[in-house]
Design an enzyme around this catalytic site. Structure first.
Site, PDB file in Angstrom:
ATOM      1  N   ARG A  45      -6.644   0.315 -49.855  1.00 40.30           N
ATOM      2  CA  ARG A  45      -6.608  -1.092 -50.236  1.00 40.30           C
ATOM      3  C   ARG A  45      -6.433  -1.203 -51.749  1.00 40.30           C
ATOM      4  NH1 ARG A  45      -6.575  -5.496 -48.007  1.00 40.30           N
ATOM      5  NH2 ARG A  45      -6.978  -4.674 -45.930  1.00 40.30           N
ATOM      6  N   GLU A  58       0.835  -1.206   0.000  1.00 41.00           N
ATOM      7  CA  GLU A  58       0.000   0.000   0.000  1.00 41.00           C
ATOM      8  C   GLU A  58       0.869   1.255   0.000  1.00 41.00           C
ATOM      9  OE1 GLU A  58      -2.837  -0.273   3.191  1.00 41.00           O
ATOM     10  OE2 GLU A  58      -3.963  -1.846   2.163  1.00 41.00           O
ATOM     11  N   HIS A  65      -6.693  12.476 -24.865  1.00 37.02           N
ATOM     12  CA  HIS A  65      -6.839  11.719 -26.113  1.00 37.02           C
ATOM     13  C   HIS A  65      -8.156  12.039 -26.814  1.00 37.02           C
ATOM     14  CE1 HIS A  65      -6.280   8.735 -29.108  1.00 37.02           C
ATOM     15  NE2 HIS A  65      -7.379   8.104 -28.749  1.00 37.02           N
ATOM     16  N   LYS A  93      -4.501   4.832 -45.437  1.00 34.74           N
ATOM     17  CA  LYS A  93      -4.387   3.433 -45.877  1.00 34.74           C
ATOM     18  C   LYS A  93      -5.321   3.217 -47.067  1.00 34.74           C
ATOM     19  CE  LYS A  93      -3.809   0.346 -42.515  1.00 34.74           C
ATOM     20  NZ  LYS A  93      -4.138  -0.569 -41.421  1.00 34.74           N
TER      21      LYS A  93
HETATM   22  C1  R5P Z   1      -4.160   6.251 -30.599  1.00 32.64           C
HETATM   23  O1  R5P Z   1      -5.259   6.531 -31.013  1.00 32.64           O
HETATM   24  C2  R5P Z   1      -3.154   7.278 -30.189  1.00 32.64           C
HETATM   25  O2  R5P Z   1      -3.378   8.518 -30.791  1.00 32.64           O
HETATM   26  C3  R5P Z   1      -1.756   6.799 -30.501  1.00 32.64           C
HETATM   27  O3  R5P Z   1      -1.612   6.686 -31.914  1.00 32.64           O
HETATM   28  C4  R5P Z   1      -1.494   5.462 -29.878  1.00 32.64           C
HETATM   29  O4  R5P Z   1      -1.805   5.500 -28.532  1.00 32.64           O
HETATM   30  C5  R5P Z   1      -0.046   5.049 -30.059  1.00 32.64           C
HETATM   31  O5  R5P Z   1       0.140   3.810 -29.460  1.00 32.64           O
HETATM   32  P1  R5P Z   1       1.405   2.939 -29.767  1.00 32.64           P
HETATM   33  O6  R5P Z   1       2.627   3.781 -29.492  1.00 32.64           O
HETATM   34  O7  R5P Z   1       1.288   1.778 -28.826  1.00 32.64           O
HETATM   35  O8  R5P Z   1       1.336   2.506 -31.196  1.00 32.64           O
END
Ligand code: R5P
Length: 285
Positions: free
Chosen positions: A187, A36, A123, A185
């Site tokens: 495809r 703790e 975030h 990205k």
């Molecule tokens: C995700 O949405 C955040 O903005 C970062 O891109 C993410 O947390 C990065 O994580 P990592 O360094 O593990 O790829």
């Protein structure tokens, strides 16, 4: 006013105190044999205005923060600065039955009688609604742009690793007139995908990849390898919150990153940009 430096934000708290020309109080932190945690504010803060500065980048950091808030009960007014708010990425239920961790953390912190809580580049700003106390978000992204501009890394393109980083990329680049873009990205076939900047060519240019958080470094390592393959010149990486778990830095350097730049919301050797002056300015108001 007195600044109370949490265990995870000692340097930043001391810098804020210096900016405000006030005292950083002495605190005692320890762990009992059963695991703790124990926290004591050693200096007298009775009837003082106090500002607790503590990032939450581990479970223990949260307990220390809650203990500091409790220990500050005799202060006349308590503000809390959380430079890095961990758990903010679990901001909704992705699967039934999940905890909304950001909400649980916000509720526990704001259950006490606090004046204001300050968080830095969360975030997802939606988590602010989970706090029961008055909570403000500080955007420090311009400090990263300012650092890049002072370092003279020209010609430079600022690149976000994904669409989620679009606003941050623009906030870092636009005030300084840097070109910017995000990776996209596309495809090509069932098995083939192409990842490249949406509109800009990086060939022969220095690149700074920016993200709000770097945790494992996986996102940045992938982006760096792709940009190298497109003949970018030097690749730099900048983020607001350098969590850098396990071998994150090694992964990024192995992928061709030249330098890692972050702020002191989480203190490390890569904290080349301090948010202390900006925070002090906000606390003065
Ligand atoms: C995700 O949405 C955040 O903005 C970062 O891109 C993410 O947390 C990065 O994580 P990592 O360094 O593990 O790829």
């Amino acid at each position: 006013m007195k600044i109370i430096p949490g265990i995870s934000s000692q340097v930043l708290a001391t810098r804020i105190a210096a900016e405000l020309d006030c005292k950083a109080t002495l605190c005692e932190y320890k762990r009992f044999p059963d695991g703790e945690l124990y926290t004591r504010i050693v200096d007298d803060i009775k009837n003082e205005e106090v500002v607790i500065v503590q990032s939450v980048n581990s479970d223990s950091d949260l307990i220390y923060l809650l203990q500091l808030i409790d220990a500050a009960e005799e202060a006349s007014n308590t503000k809390v600065v959380i430079p890095y708010l961990g758990y903010a990425r679990q901001d909704k239920k992705f699967k039934p039955g999940e905890a909304i961790s950001a909400r649980a953390i916000a509720r526990s912190i704001s259950a006490a009688d606090l004046d204001t809580i300050y968080v830095v580049n969360v975030h997802n700003s939606n988590v602010l609604q989970f706090f029961e106390a008055d909570t403000k978000e500080l955007d420090v992204s311009s400090l990263i742009g300012d650092y890049i501009s002072r370092e003279g890394i020209a010609p430079v393109v600022i690149i976000g690793p994904d669409a989620g980083a679009t606003d941050l990329t623009a906030a870092v680049a636009a005030p300084f007139g840097f070109e910017y873009d995000v990776l996209e990205k596309k495809r090509i076939t069932g098995v083939e995908v192409e990842i490249k900047p949406k509109a800009l060519s990086v060939e022969g240019k220095n690149v700074v990849i920016v993200d709000d958080i770097i945790s494992t470094g996986g996102t940045i390592a992938e982006a760096a390898s792709l940009l190298k393959a497109q003949n970018a010149s030097d690749i730099y990486v900048a983020c607001i919150h350098g969590v850098f778990v396990q071998n994150a830095v090694l992964r990024m350097l192995n992928a061709g990153v030249k330098t890692v730049i972050t702020t002191d919301t989480i203190e490390s050797v890569f904290s080349k940009v301090s948010i202390a002056e900006m925070l002090a300015g906000v606390l003065k108001k």
